[in-house]
Design a protein around this motif. Sequence first.
Motif, PDB file in Angstrom:
ATOM      1  N   TYR A 110       0.806  -1.214   0.000  1.00 16.62           N
ATOM      2  CA  TYR A 110       0.000   0.000   0.000  1.00 16.62           C
ATOM      3  C   TYR A 110       0.846   1.274   0.000  1.00 16.62           C
ATOM      4  O   TYR A 110       0.299   2.369  -0.100  1.00 16.62           O
ATOM      5  CB  TYR A 110      -0.977  -0.013   1.175  1.00 16.62           C
ATOM      6  CG  TYR A 110      -2.062  -1.056   0.974  1.00 16.62           C
ATOM      7  CD1 TYR A 110      -3.159  -0.787   0.164  1.00 16.62           C
ATOM      8  CD2 TYR A 110      -1.965  -2.318   1.566  1.00 16.62           C
ATOM      9  CE1 TYR A 110      -4.142  -1.740  -0.041  1.00 16.62           C
ATOM     10  CE2 TYR A 110      -2.947  -3.279   1.366  1.00 16.62           C
ATOM     11  CZ  TYR A 110      -4.027  -2.983   0.555  1.00 16.62           C
ATOM     12  OH  TYR A 110      -4.992  -3.939   0.339  1.00 16.62           O
ATOM     13  N   GLY A 111       2.159   1.112   0.076  1.00 18.50           N
ATOM     14  CA  GLY A 111       3.047   2.249  -0.106  1.00 18.50           C
ATOM     15  C   GLY A 111       3.467   2.437  -1.556  1.00 18.50           C
ATOM     16  O   GLY A 111       4.225   3.355  -1.873  1.00 18.50           O
ATOM     17  N   ALA A 112       2.958   1.594  -2.455  1.00 18.49           N
ATOM     18  CA  ALA A 112       3.427   1.589  -3.838  1.00 18.49           C
ATOM     19  C   ALA A 112       3.204   2.915  -4.546  1.00 18.49           C
ATOM     20  O   ALA A 112       4.029   3.335  -5.370  1.00 18.49           O
ATOM     21  CB  ALA A 112       2.748   0.455  -4.616  1.00 18.49           C
ATOM     22  N   ALA A 113       2.084   3.581  -4.284  1.00 14.91           N
ATOM     23  CA  ALA A 113       1.822   4.863  -4.956  1.00 14.91           C
ATOM     24  C   ALA A 113       2.831   5.919  -4.517  1.00 14.91           C
ATOM     25  O   ALA A 113       3.269   6.745  -5.325  1.00 14.91           O
ATOM     26  CB  ALA A 113       0.394   5.336  -4.674  1.00 14.91           C
ATOM     27  N   PRO A 140       6.532  14.858  -5.351  1.00 17.24           N
ATOM     28  CA  PRO A 140       5.301  14.444  -6.035  1.00 17.24           C
ATOM     29  C   PRO A 140       4.091  15.205  -5.504  1.00 17.24           C
ATOM     30  O   PRO A 140       4.011  15.532  -4.322  1.00 17.24           O
ATOM     31  CB  PRO A 140       5.199  12.952  -5.707  1.00 17.24           C
ATOM     32  CG  PRO A 140       6.558  12.544  -5.268  1.00 17.24           C
ATOM     33  CD  PRO A 140       7.180  13.746  -4.654  1.00 17.24           C
ATOM     34  N   SER A 141       3.153  15.479  -6.392  1.00 19.73           N
ATOM     35  CA  SER A 141       1.912  16.133  -5.971  1.00 19.73           C
ATOM     36  C   SER A 141       0.937  15.096  -5.439  1.00 19.73           C
ATOM     37  O   SER A 141       1.059  13.894  -5.715  1.00 19.73           O
ATOM     38  CB  SER A 141       1.277  16.868  -7.154  1.00 19.73           C
ATOM     39  OG  SER A 141       0.835  15.935  -8.132  1.00 19.73           O
ATOM     40  N   ALA A 142      -0.054  15.553  -4.678  1.00 17.81           N
ATOM     41  CA  ALA A 142      -1.098  14.663  -4.187  1.00 17.81           C
ATOM     42  C   ALA A 142      -1.865  14.050  -5.354  1.00 17.81           C
ATOM     43  O   ALA A 142      -2.270  12.886  -5.307  1.00 17.81           O
ATOM     44  CB  ALA A 142      -2.042  15.429  -3.266  1.00 17.81           C
ATOM     45  N   ARG A 173      -5.151   2.489   2.821  1.00 21.06           N
ATOM     46  CA  ARG A 173      -4.787   3.498   1.831  1.00 21.06           C
ATOM     47  C   ARG A 173      -3.784   4.471   2.415  1.00 21.06           C
ATOM     48  O   ARG A 173      -3.960   4.984   3.524  1.00 21.06           O
ATOM     49  CB  ARG A 173      -6.029   4.250   1.359  1.00 21.06           C
ATOM     50  CG  ARG A 173      -5.713   5.341   0.328  1.00 21.06           C
ATOM     51  CD  ARG A 173      -6.909   5.742  -0.463  1.00 21.06           C
ATOM     52  NE  ARG A 173      -6.574   6.783  -1.443  1.00 21.06           N
ATOM     53  CZ  ARG A 173      -7.250   7.005  -2.558  1.00 21.06           C
ATOM     54  NH1 ARG A 173      -8.314   6.250  -2.845  1.00 21.06           N
ATOM     55  NH2 ARG A 173      -6.893   7.950  -3.402  1.00 21.06           N
ATOM     56  N   GLN A 174      -2.748   4.737   1.653  1.00 18.01           N
ATOM     57  CA  GLN A 174      -1.812   5.786   1.997  1.00 18.01           C
ATOM     58  C   GLN A 174      -2.455   7.128   1.662  1.00 18.01           C
ATOM     59  O   GLN A 174      -2.911   7.335   0.536  1.00 18.01           O
ATOM     60  CB  GLN A 174      -0.510   5.618   1.228  1.00 18.01           C
ATOM     61  CG  GLN A 174       0.499   6.710   1.476  1.00 18.01           C
ATOM     62  CD  GLN A 174       0.904   6.804   2.936  1.00 18.01           C
ATOM     63  OE1 GLN A 174       1.079   5.784   3.598  1.00 18.01           O
ATOM     64  NE2 GLN A 174       1.041   8.017   3.446  1.00 18.01           N
ATOM     65  N   LEU A 175      -2.492   8.027   2.624  1.00 21.27           N
ATOM     66  CA  LEU A 175      -3.090   9.336   2.422  1.00 21.27           C
ATOM     67  C   LEU A 175      -2.015  10.368   2.091  1.00 21.27           C
ATOM     68  O   LEU A 175      -0.824  10.137   2.310  1.00 21.27           O
ATOM     69  CB  LEU A 175      -3.862   9.762   3.676  1.00 21.27           C
ATOM     70  CG  LEU A 175      -4.973   8.809   4.120  1.00 21.27           C
ATOM     71  CD1 LEU A 175      -5.614   9.309   5.423  1.00 21.27           C
ATOM     72  CD2 LEU A 175      -6.034   8.638   3.038  1.00 21.27           C
ATOM     73  N   THR A 176      -2.465  11.501   1.587  1.00 24.18           N
ATOM     74  CA  THR A 176      -1.529  12.553   1.168  1.00 24.18           C
ATOM     75  C   THR A 176      -1.457  13.690   2.181  1.00 24.18           C
ATOM     76  O   THR A 176      -0.938  14.760   1.872  1.00 24.18           O
ATOM     77  CB  THR A 176      -1.943  13.107  -0.204  1.00 24.18           C
ATOM     78  OG1 THR A 176      -3.282  13.614  -0.129  1.00 24.18           O
ATOM     79  CG2 THR A 176      -1.872  12.019  -1.263  1.00 24.18           C
ATOM     80  N   LEU A 251      -8.565  15.558   1.076  1.00 22.58           N
ATOM     81  CA  LEU A 251      -7.176  15.804   1.480  1.00 22.58           C
ATOM     82  C   LEU A 251      -6.336  16.242   0.285  1.00 22.58           C
ATOM     83  O   LEU A 251      -5.459  17.103   0.421  1.00 22.58           O
ATOM     84  CB  LEU A 251      -6.587  14.536   2.101  1.00 22.58           C
ATOM     85  CG  LEU A 251      -7.245  14.070   3.401  1.00 22.58           C
ATOM     86  CD1 LEU A 251      -6.570  12.815   3.912  1.00 22.58           C
ATOM     87  CD2 LEU A 251      -7.219  15.161   4.459  1.00 22.58           C
ATOM     88  N   ARG A 252      -6.640  15.687  -0.853  1.00 21.47           N
ATOM     89  CA  ARG A 252      -5.906  16.057  -2.062  1.00 21.47           C
ATOM     90  C   ARG A 252      -6.182  17.502  -2.472  1.00 21.47           C
ATOM     91  O   ARG A 252      -5.290  18.201  -2.962  1.00 21.47           O
ATOM     92  CB  ARG A 252      -6.311  15.095  -3.187  1.00 21.47           C
ATOM     93  CG  ARG A 252      -5.595  15.276  -4.492  1.00 21.47           C
ATOM     94  CD  ARG A 252      -5.909  14.148  -5.440  1.00 21.47           C
ATOM     95  NE  ARG A 252      -7.309  14.068  -5.822  1.00 21.47           N
ATOM     96  CZ  ARG A 252      -8.135  13.056  -5.555  1.00 21.47           C
ATOM     97  NH1 ARG A 252      -7.693  12.032  -4.866  1.00 21.47           N
ATOM     98  NH2 ARG A 252      -9.384  13.058  -5.940  1.00 21.47           N
ATOM     99  N   ASP A 253      -7.416  17.939  -2.274  1.00 22.23           N
ATOM    100  CA  ASP A 253      -7.836  19.261  -2.716  1.00 22.23           C
ATOM    101  C   ASP A 253      -7.688  20.346  -1.650  1.00 22.23           C
ATOM    102  O   ASP A 253      -8.001  21.506  -1.913  1.00 22.23           O
ATOM    103  CB  ASP A 253      -9.305  19.225  -3.181  1.00 22.23           C
ATOM    104  CG  ASP A 253      -9.508  18.334  -4.387  1.00 22.23           C
ATOM    105  OD1 ASP A 253      -8.500  18.033  -5.074  1.00 22.23           O
ATOM    106  OD2 ASP A 253     -10.650  17.920  -4.645  1.00 22.23           O
TER     107      ASP A 253
END
Length: 258
Positions: A110-113, A140-142, A173-176, A251-253
């Motif tokens: 789940y750390g792949a991204a 890297p961006s979110a 899920r890995q969060l940003t 979180l991304r936005d």
Amino acid sequence: MTESLHTDGDRTVLRMERRFRHPRSRVWAAISEPGHLGQWFPAQVELSPVAGSDVSFDTGDGPSVDGRVIEAEPGRVLAFTWGDDHLRFELHDDGDGCRLDFAHTFADRYGAASFASGWVQCLVALDEVLDGVPVTAASPSAEQHDAYVERFGLDTGVASTGDDGGPRVRFERQLTAPAEAAWPVIERLAGTPADVRERDEPKVLAYTTAGGDDVRWELGEGTGHGARLVLTASGDDDAWAGRVAELARELRDRPQPS
């Protein structure tokens, strides 16, 4: 895009391919000599491209992490460990340039991204180093991170059967963003629980919904700069997938600190 994700036993393999406008000898120097590596690799590295030799890494965040060179074919192949991870670089002549086949093997699927989006930026920096121009590659961006979450299918829940014989689903899920930013969104998504069994801000929220579903949100340490979410719940898989997606989107936005 050439990034792909595969499973090898209990390990995960991220593969990437890039073509550079430079001969193999020049690219080899950039991936094997510490003075060049330090310009694009995500840590300061001390190594000698000799199988069996030690490798040291320093990210600037704490003690160095050790590794070992496990494969070295001068001008063509360099592979070494970084802690429990395995990195392999293989070079091929490609016309007047060179093709790099890169593989990163690790346990944390789940750390792949985070790994993919980070390596993409590192390889952009490597290209700039080879071109002899200032390195401008950014973190890297979110949006980039979450695009890999979807591309690799890391937004899909894992269904199981609970102790009561009913269906359950687990999302990881890995969060940003850090847990402190995710917590108020999780509280809103939880609505008004019928019974709160555990609340430890900003780490755990476990409760029973008005409809009788058992739910547990847990935030822990993740890869990159965000928290790792684990959500387990009974009830409709699609409904909980939607809530996880909404959390990731908010979180991304969210506005970034200036």
